[in-house]
Write an enzyme that holds these catalytic residues in place. Structure first.
Site, PDB file in Angstrom:
ATOM      1  N   HIS A 113      77.146  43.169  73.991  1.00 56.68           N
ATOM      2  CA  HIS A 113      76.399  43.285  72.726  1.00 56.68           C
ATOM      3  C   HIS A 113      76.517  44.718  72.221  1.00 56.68           C
ATOM      4  O   HIS A 113      76.434  45.673  73.005  1.00 56.68           O
ATOM      5  CB  HIS A 113      74.946  42.837  72.867  1.00 56.68           C
ATOM      6  N   ASP A 115      74.539  46.015  69.736  1.00 53.41           N
ATOM      7  CA  ASP A 115      73.271  46.620  69.306  1.00 53.41           C
ATOM      8  C   ASP A 115      72.632  47.362  70.480  1.00 53.41           C
ATOM      9  O   ASP A 115      72.842  47.015  71.646  1.00 53.41           O
ATOM     10  CB  ASP A 115      72.314  45.570  68.721  1.00 53.41           C
ATOM     11  N   ASP A 146      73.331  50.319  78.288  1.00 54.91           N
ATOM     12  CA  ASP A 146      72.937  49.028  77.697  1.00 54.91           C
ATOM     13  C   ASP A 146      73.425  48.928  76.261  1.00 54.91           C
ATOM     14  O   ASP A 146      72.665  49.126  75.351  1.00 54.91           O
ATOM     15  CB  ASP A 146      71.415  48.878  77.786  1.00 54.91           C
ATOM     16  N   GLU A 180      71.524  41.081  70.424  1.00 60.22           N
ATOM     17  CA  GLU A 180      71.050  40.680  71.754  1.00 60.22           C
ATOM     18  C   GLU A 180      69.655  41.213  72.005  1.00 60.22           C
ATOM     19  O   GLU A 180      68.823  40.557  72.618  1.00 60.22           O
ATOM     20  CB  GLU A 180      72.009  41.199  72.834  1.00 60.22           C
ATOM     21  N   GLU A 181      69.414  42.430  71.511  1.00 61.20           N
ATOM     22  CA  GLU A 181      68.139  43.083  71.799  1.00 61.20           C
ATOM     23  C   GLU A 181      66.973  42.471  71.034  1.00 61.20           C
ATOM     24  O   GLU A 181      65.824  42.756  71.330  1.00 61.20           O
ATOM     25  CB  GLU A 181      68.227  44.589  71.482  1.00 61.20           C
ATOM     26  N   GLU A 204      76.261  43.728  81.099  1.00 56.42           N
ATOM     27  CA  GLU A 204      74.935  44.350  81.180  1.00 56.42           C
ATOM     28  C   GLU A 204      74.878  45.305  82.383  1.00 56.42           C
ATOM     29  O   GLU A 204      75.645  45.157  83.336  1.00 56.42           O
ATOM     30  CB  GLU A 204      73.854  43.267  81.322  1.00 56.42           C
TER      31      GLU A 204
END
Ligand SMILES: [Zn+2]
Length: 441
Positions: A113, A115, A146, A180-181, A204
């Site tokens: 991801h 974001d 992350d 995703e966040e 991740e």
């Protein structure tokens, strides 16, 4: 190093050496990604640097022969239970790139991801969160672990294979998504667009463990109605026209929530070898209009988690939602006012959990590749959620998270990832690709 986990061929030795020799390359790639502001959004927030970041990744992947697809998903409007209402993707394209294999091998999804959570409070960072900096062997910046570091490791692995002229038999499917966040809407859009593979890795910050399962979640809103009246004037019973305090009615709802929480902790179907039992708690509360007026309304938001084993046959958490609504509703119905003025519920965006079996080959692949680069890990779970669940649940692509850095360094001031982890992860992904997809010639 355990011999069973050692690099198994001269090719693997070459790959590990080639990745290690180009530490600067993977670090620069991670730093470049951190430099794009891709702060996670709420619906309605303007786009930031998402398109520029995706263009950058697209160019890198096309340079090694991938066919890249960059697109802005159509807004879904209202009513899609897996997307927040009124979310659009203007300025936030999703990226799927396919590096076609020679044929005859298995395909592997590499997912990340783009974001990252907000940099605030930005003034408390040691260095600018959007300008990556190395201190003491760690790379600092928002998204370092992350998960821009993980994306960098994946892209660097593909580039290293290309540089060494390694031709895979199976396809590599690279997918970089947003959101995703916040909601999972980015990976959902990618799955709807057709992103699939035989199995997948999501980068991740697992610290080389394999997260094979996660919990799901939903954040329902409950609206409690009251009746305004002067707080300094004695009020008759509500049936005689008196005021009703909506905030105090919340006390009944809170009691019900706490009863459910206590029950859920010990329910047999909530026990899981890698995951904590689900919780249910109030996270937002709003109510009242004036300091001397009975509150006419109280609105609360809950954080509700649920286990992979409670996903319905249709791939939703509806049975959990029904249970929560029925149990709180039953308590409310015991109150004469709430019996006649029932709670009103809204159930936004269902974030569905998933798990991959311990004996699925993707689990052994990730653990074996980690061990081969000197980073043995274990099978674990994620009590939060990750995009791996979306691909597992909705794309028929069993996907686990496996990546560099520690989840303890995610979402914090001075987020970081060890440079050693970036290098080892890139090497592990290169090995995983060779082992999973097969090599031609
Ligand atoms: Zn993440």
């Amino acid at each position: 190093m355990d011999d069973r986990n050692a690099p198994s061929s001269a090719l693997e030795e070459r790959l590990i050496a080639a990745v290690s020799e180009d530490e600067a390359g993977v670090v620069q790639l991670a730093a470049d990604l951190i430099g794009f502001d891709t702060t996670a959004r709420n619906p309605g927030d303007p786009a930031r640097d998402e398109a520029r970041l995706q263009d950058y990744l697209k160019a890198r992947l096309e340079a090694v022969g991938a066919a890249a697809d960059l697109w802005e998903p159509e807004p879904t409007g209202r009513g899609d239970r897996f997307v927040p209402d009124d979310l659009d993707f203007k300025g936030r394209p999703q990226l799927a790139a396919r590096l076609g294999g020679a044929g005859g091998g298995r395909s592997l999804l590499l997912n990340g991801h783009v974001d990252a959570v907000s940099c605030e409070p930005r003034e408390r960072w040691t260095s600018d969160p959007l300008r990556a900096e190395i201190r003491g062997g760690d790379l600092y910046g928002r998204g370092a672990c992350d998960m821009k570091g993980g994306i960098a490791g994946m892209v660097h692995a593909v580039e290293t294979l290309h540089r060494l002229g390694v031709r895979l038999a199976g396809d590599v499917v690279f997918c970089a998504n947003s959101d995703e966040e916040s909601s999972g809407a980015g990976s959902y859009a990618c799955v709807k667009h057709g992103v699939r593979a035989d199995a997948g890795l999501c980068a991740e910050p697992t610290g080389f463990d394999v997260w094979a399962s996660c919990r799901g979640g939903v954040n329902p809103h409950i609206f409690i109605e009251g009746r305004p009246g002067h707080s300094e004037v004695p009020q008759p019973h509500w049936l005689a026209g008196g005021a009703v305090n909506a905030v105090e009615k919340y006390g009944l709802v809170l009691d019900a929530i706490q009863t459910i929480r206590d029950d859920w902790r010990t329910r047999p179907d909530h026990q899981h070898r890698y995951l904590a039992p689900p919780d249910i708690l109030t996270t937002v509360i709003r109510g009242g209009e004036w300091m001397v007026t009975y509150p006419s309304s109280c609105e609360i938001t809950l954080s509700v988690q649920y286990m992979p084993g409670r996903v319905d046959a249709d791939g939703t958490g509806q049975a959990v939602f029904d249970e929560v609504e029925a149990r709180i509703g039953a308590v409310a119905a015991g109150d004469s006012w709430l019996a006649e003025h029932p709670l009103r519920w809204e159930w936004p965006c269902d974030i569905v959990p998933a798990e991959v079996a311990d004996d699925h080959p993707i689990v052994a692949l990730a653990l074996g590749a980690g061990s081969a680069v000197g980073r043995p890990g274990k099978i674990a779970g994620l009590d939060s959620w990750h995009d791996a669940a979306m691909f597992t649940q909705r794309a028929g692509t069993p996907t686990v998270s496996f990546g560099p850095g520690s989840i303890g360094k995610a979402h914090v001031i001075d987020e970081s990832v060890p440079v050693r982890d970036l290098v080892d992860f890139s090497a592990a992904v290169a090995l995983a690709l060779v082992r999973w997809c097969g090599v031609v010639g």
